[in-house]
Scaffold this motif. Structure first.
Motif, short mmCIF file in Angstrom:
data_model
loop_
_atom_site.label_atom_id
_atom_site.label_comp_id
_atom_site.label_asym_id
_atom_site.label_seq_id
_atom_site.Cartn_x
_atom_site.Cartn_y
_atom_site.Cartn_z
N GLN A 1 0.82 -1.22 0.00
CA GLN A 1 0.00 0.00 0.00
C GLN A 1 0.85 1.27 0.00
N ALA A 2 1.91 1.30 0.81
CA ALA A 2 2.74 2.51 0.91
C ALA A 2 3.47 2.78 -0.41
N ARG A 3 4.03 1.75 -0.99
CA ARG A 3 4.74 1.93 -2.27
C ARG A 3 3.76 2.26 -3.41
N GLN A 4 2.56 1.71 -3.33
CA GLN A 4 1.55 2.02 -4.33
C GLN A 4 1.16 3.50 -4.24
N ALA A 5 1.02 4.00 -3.01
CA ALA A 5 0.68 5.42 -2.82
C ALA A 5 1.78 6.31 -3.40
N GLU A 6 3.05 5.94 -3.22
CA GLU A 6 4.16 6.71 -3.79
C GLU A 6 4.12 6.65 -5.32
N PHE A 7 3.87 5.45 -5.86
CA PHE A 7 3.77 5.28 -7.31
C PHE A 7 2.69 6.21 -7.87
N GLU A 8 1.52 6.20 -7.24
CA GLU A 8 0.42 7.01 -7.74
C GLU A 8 0.73 8.50 -7.64
N LYS A 9 1.45 8.90 -6.60
CA LYS A 9 1.79 10.32 -6.43
C LYS A 9 2.65 10.81 -7.60
N VAL A 10 3.62 10.03 -8.02
CA VAL A 10 4.49 10.47 -9.12
C VAL A 10 3.86 10.24 -10.49
N GLU A 11 2.80 9.44 -10.55
CA GLU A 11 2.14 9.16 -11.82
C GLU A 11 1.02 10.13 -12.16
N VAL A 12 0.62 10.99 -11.24
CA VAL A 12 -0.50 11.90 -11.51
C VAL A 12 -0.22 12.78 -12.72
N LEU A 13 0.92 13.45 -12.76
CA LEU A 13 1.21 14.35 -13.88
C LEU A 13 1.36 13.60 -15.20
N PRO A 14 2.17 12.54 -15.29
CA PRO A 14 2.26 11.84 -16.57
C PRO A 14 0.92 11.29 -17.05
N GLN A 15 0.11 10.78 -16.12
CA GLN A 15 -1.17 10.24 -16.55
C GLN A 15 -2.16 11.34 -16.92
N ALA A 16 -2.04 12.51 -16.32
CA ALA A 16 -2.87 13.64 -16.74
C ALA A 16 -2.50 14.05 -18.17
N ILE A 17 -1.22 14.10 -18.45
CA ILE A 17 -0.78 14.43 -19.82
C ILE A 17 -1.22 13.33 -20.78
N GLU A 18 -1.09 12.09 -20.36
CA GLU A 18 -1.54 10.97 -21.20
C GLU A 18 -3.03 11.10 -21.51
N TRP A 19 -3.83 11.49 -20.53
CA TRP A 19 -5.27 11.65 -20.73
C TRP A 19 -5.53 12.74 -21.77
N ILE A 20 -4.80 13.84 -21.66
CA ILE A 20 -4.95 14.94 -22.62
C ILE A 20 -4.55 14.47 -24.02
N LEU A 21 -3.46 13.75 -24.13
CA LEU A 21 -3.03 13.24 -25.44
C LEU A 21 -4.05 12.25 -26.01
N THR A 22 -4.58 11.39 -25.15
CA THR A 22 -5.55 10.40 -25.58
C THR A 22 -6.80 11.07 -26.14
N VAL A 23 -7.30 12.07 -25.43
CA VAL A 23 -8.48 12.81 -25.90
C VAL A 23 -8.15 13.55 -27.18
N SER A 24 -6.92 14.03 -27.30
CA SER A 24 -6.49 14.70 -28.54
C SER A 24 -6.52 13.76 -29.74
N CYS A 25 -6.43 12.46 -29.47
CA CYS A 25 -6.52 11.45 -30.53
C CYS A 25 -7.95 10.98 -30.75
N GLY A 26 -8.88 11.45 -29.91
CA GLY A 26 -10.27 11.02 -30.04
C GLY A 26 -10.54 9.67 -29.41
N ALA A 27 -9.70 9.24 -28.49
CA ALA A 27 -9.85 7.93 -27.86
C ALA A 27 -10.25 8.08 -26.39
N ASP A 28 -10.62 6.96 -25.78
CA ASP A 28 -10.98 6.94 -24.36
C ASP A 28 -9.76 6.62 -23.52
N PHE A 29 -9.77 7.13 -22.30
CA PHE A 29 -8.63 6.96 -21.38
C PHE A 29 -9.12 6.36 -20.07
#
Length: 188
Positions: free
Chosen positions: A92-120
């Motif tokens: 759980q602790a390591r997962q929480a750290e993983f998610e903390k550092v993944e917020v920004l990349p996954q937000a950008i990924e979501w924006i890129l995905t929508v820019s392609c017209g796909a679901d995220f």
């Protein structure tokens, strides 16, 4: 007769779009890989940097591109940007750290995905069996998407968004393009 799937076509499109935008200026290519994704800086065996994504998966390509867009110039000179990947089976602790550092990349990924017209959908990247609150993680990523839409993204990210929107003929990004499409509505 083999018929490539739409995703395989899109992956090839994505490779072409990325490489057209960034190879000349950043000496970086998006490369389809067979195994695990990895970022490889130029070296004696290859004269250009490589963003290698897994098995031709469209979402893997966008995710790896997102990490490249987040990485600064010095990080882009190191294998996998100098980060140590914590493999599956995190507690759980390591997962929480993983998610903390993944917020920004996954937000950008979501924006890129929508820019392609796909679901995220977010990736918790942990099959260890621990209980993961994906909805809470997606809420954090969603809030970061809204923040990026309001404040703006870096020049490289905007360059790619513009190229994807042109290629896939998607509309300008608005907060309503990022509505949660699951069982539960995100709270804003």
């Amino acid at each position: 007769m083999f018929q490539p799937s739409k995703i395989e076509f899109v992956s090839q499109d994505l490779i072409q779009i990325f490489n057209q935008q960034f190879f000349q200026q950043y000496n970086t290519k998006l490369v389809l890989g067979d195994d695990e994704p990895i970022y490889l800086p130029a070296n004696d065996g290859c004269s250009y940097h490589q963003i290698v994504f897994a098995h031709g998966y469209f979402s893997s390509a966008l995710h790896e591109i997102s990490h490249w867009l987040v990485a600064g110039e010095q990080r882009r000179l190191q294998v996998d940007y100098g980060y140590w990947y914590e493999p599956d089976d995190r507690d759980q602790a390591r997962q929480a750290e993983f998610e903390k550092v993944e917020v920004l990349p996954q937000a950008i990924e979501w924006i890129l995905t929508v820019s392609c017209g796909a679901d995220f959908d977010v990736s918790s990247d942990n099959l260890s069996g621990i209980v993961i609150n994906r909805l809470a993680f997606k809420q954090k990523v969603y809030q970061k998407v809204l923040w990026l839409l309001e404040k703006g993204v870096c020049e490289r990210t905007q360059t790619l968004i513009d190229a994807l929107q042109k290629a896939y003929q998607t509309p300008n990004l608005q907060p309503e393009n990022f509505a949660y499409k699951g069982m539960y509505q995100l709270v804003e």
